[in-house]
Design a protein around this motif. Structure first.
Motif, PDB file in Angstrom:
ATOM      1  N   ASP A   4       0.664  -1.261   0.638  1.00 45.77           N
ATOM      2  CA  ASP A   4      -0.152   0.232  -0.248  1.00 45.77           C
ATOM      3  C   ASP A   4       0.516   1.381  -0.192  1.00 45.77           C
ATOM      4  OD1 ASP A   4       0.140   1.440   2.701  1.00 45.77           O
ATOM      5  OD2 ASP A   4       0.470  -0.868   3.180  1.00 45.77           O
ATOM      6  N   LEU A   5       0.202   2.291  -0.269  1.00 46.27           N
ATOM      7  CA  LEU A   5       1.140   3.527  -0.730  1.00 46.27           C
ATOM      8  C   LEU A   5       1.277   3.862   0.715  1.00 46.27           C
ATOM      9  CD1 LEU A   5       1.787   5.370  -2.671  1.00 46.27           C
ATOM     10  CD2 LEU A   5      -0.640   6.721  -2.555  1.00 46.27           C
ATOM     11  N   ALA A   6       1.016   4.223   2.215  1.00 52.58           N
ATOM     12  CA  ALA A   6       1.114   5.242   3.265  1.00 52.58           C
ATOM     13  C   ALA A   6       2.476   3.940   3.494  1.00 52.58           C
ATOM     14  CB  ALA A   6      -0.420   4.590   4.002  1.00 52.58           C
ATOM     15  N   THR A   7       2.889   2.848   3.269  1.00 50.29           N
ATOM     16  CA  THR A   7       3.640   1.837   3.436  1.00 50.29           C
ATOM     17  C   THR A   7       5.219   1.840   2.978  1.00 50.29           C
ATOM     18  OG1 THR A   7       1.947   0.069   4.508  1.00 50.29           O
ATOM     19  CG2 THR A   7       4.680  -0.536   4.228  1.00 50.29           C
ATOM     20  N   ALA A   8       4.494   2.238   0.957  1.00 52.02           N
ATOM     21  CA  ALA A   8       6.116   2.782   0.488  1.00 52.02           C
ATOM     22  C   ALA A   8       7.195   4.149   0.409  1.00 52.02           C
ATOM     23  CB  ALA A   8       4.926   2.747  -1.328  1.00 52.02           C
ATOM     24  N   ARG A   9       5.690   4.879   1.384  1.00 47.97           N
ATOM     25  CA  ARG A   9       5.977   6.154   1.962  1.00 47.97           C
ATOM     26  C   ARG A   9       7.215   6.142   2.335  1.00 47.97           C
ATOM     27  NH1 ARG A   9       0.523   9.348   1.615  1.00 47.97           N
ATOM     28  NH2 ARG A   9       0.075   8.934  -0.039  1.00 47.97           N
ATOM     29  N   ARG A  10       7.348   4.883   3.481  1.00 47.63           N
ATOM     30  CA  ARG A  10       8.636   4.952   4.300  1.00 47.63           C
ATOM     31  C   ARG A  10       9.777   5.119   3.746  1.00 47.63           C
ATOM     32  NH1 ARG A  10       9.132   3.630   9.561  1.00 47.63           N
ATOM     33  NH2 ARG A  10      10.597   2.254   9.861  1.00 47.63           N
ATOM     34  N   PHE A  11       9.550   5.005   2.720  1.00 47.09           N
ATOM     35  CA  PHE A  11      11.283   5.144   1.312  1.00 47.09           C
ATOM     36  C   PHE A  11      10.607   5.248   0.156  1.00 47.09           C
ATOM     37  CE2 PHE A  11      15.007   4.661  -1.001  1.00 47.09           C
ATOM     38  CZ  PHE A  11      16.055   5.186   0.675  1.00 47.09           C
ATOM     39  N   SER A  12      10.876   6.497  -0.417  1.00 48.88           N
ATOM     40  CA  SER A  12      10.691   6.694  -1.639  1.00 48.88           C
ATOM     41  C   SER A  12      12.841   8.103  -2.490  1.00 48.88           C
ATOM     42  CB  SER A  12      10.035   7.673  -1.565  1.00 48.88           C
ATOM     43  OG  SER A  12      10.033   9.173  -1.172  1.00 48.88           O
ATOM     44  N   VAL A  13      12.613   7.172  -3.007  1.00 47.20           N
ATOM     45  CA  VAL A  13      13.267   7.697  -4.556  1.00 47.20           C
ATOM     46  C   VAL A  13      13.287   9.525  -4.869  1.00 47.20           C
ATOM     47  CG1 VAL A  13      15.327   7.873  -5.942  1.00 47.20           C
ATOM     48  CG2 VAL A  13      14.335   5.666  -4.741  1.00 47.20           C
ATOM     49  N   ALA A  14      13.680  10.265  -4.198  1.00 49.39           N
ATOM     50  CA  ALA A  14      13.040  11.764  -4.609  1.00 49.39           C
ATOM     51  C   ALA A  14      12.973  11.644  -6.557  1.00 49.39           C
ATOM     52  CB  ALA A  14      14.114  12.915  -4.222  1.00 49.39           C
ATOM     53  N   PRO A  15      11.987  12.765  -6.656  1.00 50.77           N
ATOM     54  CA  PRO A  15      11.867  12.919  -8.234  1.00 50.77           C
ATOM     55  C   PRO A  15      13.512  13.920  -9.307  1.00 50.77           C
ATOM     56  CG  PRO A  15      10.491  14.317  -7.216  1.00 50.77           C
ATOM     57  CD  PRO A  15      11.134  13.761  -5.905  1.00 50.77           C
ATOM     58  N   MET A  16      14.509  13.872  -9.751  1.00 47.24           N
ATOM     59  CA  MET A  16      15.276  14.279 -10.146  1.00 47.24           C
ATOM     60  C   MET A  16      15.224  14.655 -11.397  1.00 47.24           C
ATOM     61  SD  MET A  16      18.506  12.305  -7.309  1.00 47.24           S
ATOM     62  CE  MET A  16      17.448  10.422  -7.970  1.00 47.24           C
ATOM     63  N   MET A  17      15.466  16.203 -11.924  1.00 51.64           N
ATOM     64  CA  MET A  17      15.536  16.543 -13.742  1.00 51.64           C
ATOM     65  C   MET A  17      16.531  15.885 -14.103  1.00 51.64           C
ATOM     66  SD  MET A  17      12.323  18.506 -13.948  1.00 51.64           S
ATOM     67  CE  MET A  17      12.512  18.889 -15.453  1.00 51.64           C
ATOM     68  N   ASP A  18      15.576  14.978 -15.308  1.00 52.78           N
ATOM     69  CA  ASP A  18      17.099  14.532 -16.411  1.00 52.78           C
ATOM     70  C   ASP A  18      17.532  12.879 -15.816  1.00 52.78           C
ATOM     71  OD1 ASP A  18      16.564  15.746 -17.937  1.00 52.78           O
ATOM     72  OD2 ASP A  18      18.513  17.701 -17.293  1.00 52.78           O
ATOM     73  N   TRP A  19      17.217  12.201 -14.654  1.00 52.87           N
ATOM     74  CA  TRP A  19      17.178  11.249 -14.366  1.00 52.87           C
ATOM     75  C   TRP A  19      16.665  10.483 -13.660  1.00 52.87           C
ATOM     76  CZ3 TRP A  19      21.809  13.377  -9.864  1.00 52.87           C
ATOM     77  CH2 TRP A  19      22.506  13.742 -10.293  1.00 52.87           C
ATOM     78  N   THR A  20      15.607  10.644 -13.296  1.00 51.83           N
ATOM     79  CA  THR A  20      14.492   9.458 -13.045  1.00 51.83           C
ATOM     80  C   THR A  20      13.615   9.791 -13.660  1.00 51.83           C
ATOM     81  OG1 THR A  20      13.514  11.203 -11.440  1.00 51.83           O
ATOM     82  CG2 THR A  20      14.782  10.023 -10.530  1.00 51.83           C
TER      83      THR A  20
END
Length: 332
Positions: A4-20
């Protein structure tokens, strides 16, 4: 979706221009099945007028994945959200943290922290056209703002507008006098300010970002906030992501296996090449896979140089792996 999304938010990879981009996210998903992933920031105007599949398309394997929007026109953001939501993203995130000149001139990003009422109007407009959770990513303040008073005022406006969570980069953005690159390192980090906001807004999920480089640091932050977002540390040292499922989510898992990851990416590359994607568009995200190992430099060279050659295919990944193995065998 893995969880579930609430659990997944425990760790996230940031949005990064030209990278993600989608290739980066597929790669990161090969390393962690549980972290929340983000697109690059996509402007509302680009979504409405640009090539939608190229901007928003993704592989279902990437889920859970959030799309980050940039913009300040509520009607335009609502229209862009209708388009983005149809692609099946797990979360819609509004960027109120990017300090680049290009973003300021378009009246979106960090400069919007001076206009919490407008951002709240944008959030309401986005929420009005989708059932997908809507979140905001911001800084602790901009320029000469008092980060105690102004951040509370901004956050209260977001709560009133109905955000599902708030991501806070624990630095001010100096819109006058610092470049975007300098804004990532020069303004001092103020983690305690984010902790105080998290306590004040509870039970609203608050996720911290900025200057976090190790999973040990992630664990320390999780004592005070709902989740942690890593950016450049996760990108440049992707093997770190292979430890996230076990160390952050407590899931069973096997040790990192470079050969297995390369096999996954080779299969992916083979499919993508048939659609016109160039191999280096995929391998450029993988250069840190051998960090700290003998032969890492040669590994990077093969993935960056040979992958650019005309006709380069998945065999380049195995050339890089074999070069690494040869270096390590010679040193044994």
């Amino acid at each position: 979706m893995s969880l579930d999304l609430a659990t997944a938010r425990r760790f996230s990879v940031a949005p990064m221009m030209d990278w993600t981009d989608r290739h980066c996210r597929f790669f990161h998903r090969a390393l962690t099945s549980r972290a929340l992933l983000f697109t690059e920031m996509v402007t509302s105007a680009a979504i409405i007028h640009g090539p939608r599949e190229r901007l928003l398309g993704f592989d279902a394997v990437e889920q859970p994945v959030a799309v980050q929007l940039g913009g300040s026109d509520p009607k335009e953001l609502a229209e862009a959200t209708r388009v983005a939501a149809a692609f099946g993203y797990a979360e819609i995130n509004l960027n109120v943290g990017c300090p680049s000149d290009r973003v300021q001139s378009g009246r979106f990003g960090a400069c919007l922290m001076a206009e919490p009422e407008l951002v709240a109007e944008c959030v309401r407009a986005i929420r009005g056209v989708t059932d997908v959770p809507v979140t905001v990513k911001c800084r602790i303040g901009i320029d000469d703002q008092d980060t105690e008073e102004s951040l509370d005022r901004f956050a209260d406006a977001m709560v009133e507008a109905g955000v599902a969570a708030l991501y806070v980069h624990a630095r001010k953005a100096w819109l006058k006098g610092l470049s975007p690159k300098e804004n990532r390192t020069i303004p001092p980090l103020d983690y305690p300010r984010v902790y105080r906001l998290a306590q004040r807004l509870a039970p609203l999920p608050l996720l911290i970002n900025g200057g976090i480089e190790t999973l040990e640091a992630v664990q320390a932050h999780l004592v005070n906030v709902s989740g942690v977002m890593l950016g450049r540390a996760a990108y440049h040292d992707p093997v770190l992501l292979s430890r996230v499922d076990t160390e952050i989510f407590g899931a069973p898992g096997a040790p990192f296996d470079l050969k297995s990851v390369l096999a996954t990416m080779a299969d992916y590359a083979e499919t993508q090449l048939t659609t016109g994607v160039r191999l280096n568009n995929i391998t450029r995200h993988m250069l840190g896979l051998a960090n700290g190992r003998r032969g890492a430099r040669t590994f990077r060279q093969v993935l960056s140089v040979d992958a650019c050659k005309r006709g380069a295919g998945p065999e380049v990944l195995w050339q890089a792996y074999n070069a690494l193995e040869q270096h390590e065998s010679a040193a044994a």
